[in-house]
Design a protein around this motif. Structure first.
Motif, PDB file in Angstrom:
ATOM      1  N   PRO A  66       0.820  -1.221   0.000  1.00  0.00           N
ATOM      2  CA  PRO A  66       0.000   0.000   0.000  1.00  0.00           C
ATOM      3  C   PRO A  66       0.843   1.255   0.000  1.00  0.00           C
ATOM      4  O   PRO A  66       2.028   1.235   0.317  1.00  0.00           O
ATOM      5  N   LEU A 112      -2.602   7.319   2.286  1.00  0.00           N
ATOM      6  CA  LEU A 112      -3.663   6.341   2.066  1.00  0.00           C
ATOM      7  C   LEU A 112      -4.920   6.721   2.831  1.00  0.00           C
ATOM      8  O   LEU A 112      -6.034   6.589   2.320  1.00  0.00           O
ATOM      9  N   LEU A 162      -8.291  -1.731  -2.490  1.00  0.00           N
ATOM     10  CA  LEU A 162      -6.923  -1.372  -2.846  1.00  0.00           C
ATOM     11  C   LEU A 162      -6.674  -1.816  -4.279  1.00  0.00           C
ATOM     12  O   LEU A 162      -6.910  -2.974  -4.635  1.00  0.00           O
ATOM     13  N   VAL A 170      -6.076   3.447  -2.928  1.00  0.00           N
ATOM     14  CA  VAL A 170      -7.510   3.281  -2.692  1.00  0.00           C
ATOM     15  C   VAL A 170      -8.300   3.691  -3.925  1.00  0.00           C
ATOM     16  O   VAL A 170      -8.122   4.784  -4.469  1.00  0.00           O
ATOM     17  N   VAL A 173      -9.278  -2.738   1.765  1.00  0.00           N
ATOM     18  CA  VAL A 173      -8.893  -1.513   2.460  1.00  0.00           C
ATOM     19  C   VAL A 173      -9.161  -1.702   3.942  1.00  0.00           C
ATOM     20  O   VAL A 173     -10.298  -1.978   4.350  1.00  0.00           O
TER      21      VAL A 173
END
Length: 294
Positions: free
Chosen positions: A167, A173, A244, A249, A292
């Motif tokens: 990520p 994020l 994701l 995102v 997520v």
């Protein structure tokens, strides 16, 4: 009350749990209901008088039923998604209740259903039963004809897929998640003004030609123009959730747990500057989709 009536009564007590297991295994309420009904028929034919933990026994039975259904699904050629319903986001012709299906998918997590759909039947069973319903690997192993250690490895592999790659930094994020979640909420609620406030005035939306479909890709510019396009996709938004996408995102639309399209966002200073809408199968298959964390 005779033994049959008592078994039927106890089965009904476990039905919500069995439906929950089957839905996560199959990604479709209709198929989950079929699996639960098959489980009842098997239980009704079996001698359960010596079963001490009926809930655990029924969980393994529904797991086996779902495993067989998944294997049959993998072994047959599935029709393209668009042949199952005229608008893949609405599902009015699917024979299912699209609103109930969408609410259930939302409660479980659209991204999770997408990832589960990419797993092998054995991976899916190992992960769902162990990680979601605390079934020991010793009980899972005979169902997939593997050792407990092998079942543990399958669940671990599935767990890595659920996490969805590397990520972006946590701070970026979190802000991106906030903006994308607001975009989804505004789209679902038909709130045009809220959408406009999330979009940069010069936002650019690119949609590949499989989205509508059209002979050529679609290009739209400007906050109000892009917001009007989003308003036309309220029905699609019911089957859409945060996901994701290669570590960032975005949104994934997946009616009945099958990935149909994604929206990949670029967010700068809290505003959406570009949206890439992807529906071409080759591009979707190259994406690493994950869940997520909230």
């Amino acid at each position: 009350m005779d033994a049959h009536e008592r078994l039927a009564e106890r089965f009904e007590e476990h039905r919500p749990h069995l439906r929950a297991v089957a839905y996560r295994m199959l990604g479709s309420l209709g198929e989950a209901e079929d699996a639960v009904q098959d489980t009842w028929l098997r239980a009704d034919r079996a001698d359960t008088s010596d079963v001490e933990n009926l809930g655990g026994w029924l969980t393994t039975v529904v797991g086996r039923v779902c495993l067989n259904m998944l294997r049959a699904r993998k072994n047959r050629r599935e029709d393209p998604l668009e042949t199952r319903f005229s608008d893949p986001a609405v599902g009015e012709e699917s024979g299912d209740d699209p609103e109930r299906e969408a609410l259930t998918a939302d409660s479980v997590g659209v991204a999770l259903l997408v990832v589960l759909d990419t797993l092998t039947p054995a991976e899916r069973l190992s992960f769902v039963l162990h990680d979601m319903f605390a079934v020991p690997f010793d009980e899972i192993a005979p169902m997939i004809e593997r050792t407990p250690a092998a079942a543990r490895q399958l669940a671990s592999r599935a767990r890595r897929r659920v996490k969805g790659g590397t990520p972006a930094p946590a701070a970026g994020l979190a802000r991106q998640r906030e903006v994308v979640a607001a975009f989804l909420a505004a789209t679902r609620g038909g709130n045009f003004d809220a959408l406009v406030t999330l979009l940069h005035p010069d936002v650019v939306l690119h949609a590949d030609k499989a989205v509508i479909p059209t002979p050529e890709p679609v290009l739209a510019r400007g906050g109000r123009t892009v917001a009007r396009g989003a308003m036309a996709a309220v029905g699609r938004a019911r089957f859409t959730g945060l996901a994701l996408l290669d570590g960032s995102v975005g949104l994934a639309m997946a009616p009945f747990g099958r990935l149909a399209l994604v929206l990949d966002f670029t967010v700068v200073d809290g505003l959406i500057t570009s949206i890439d809408v992807i529906a071409e199968r080759e591009r979707l298959e190259r994406l690493v989709v994950g869940v997520v964390e909230m």
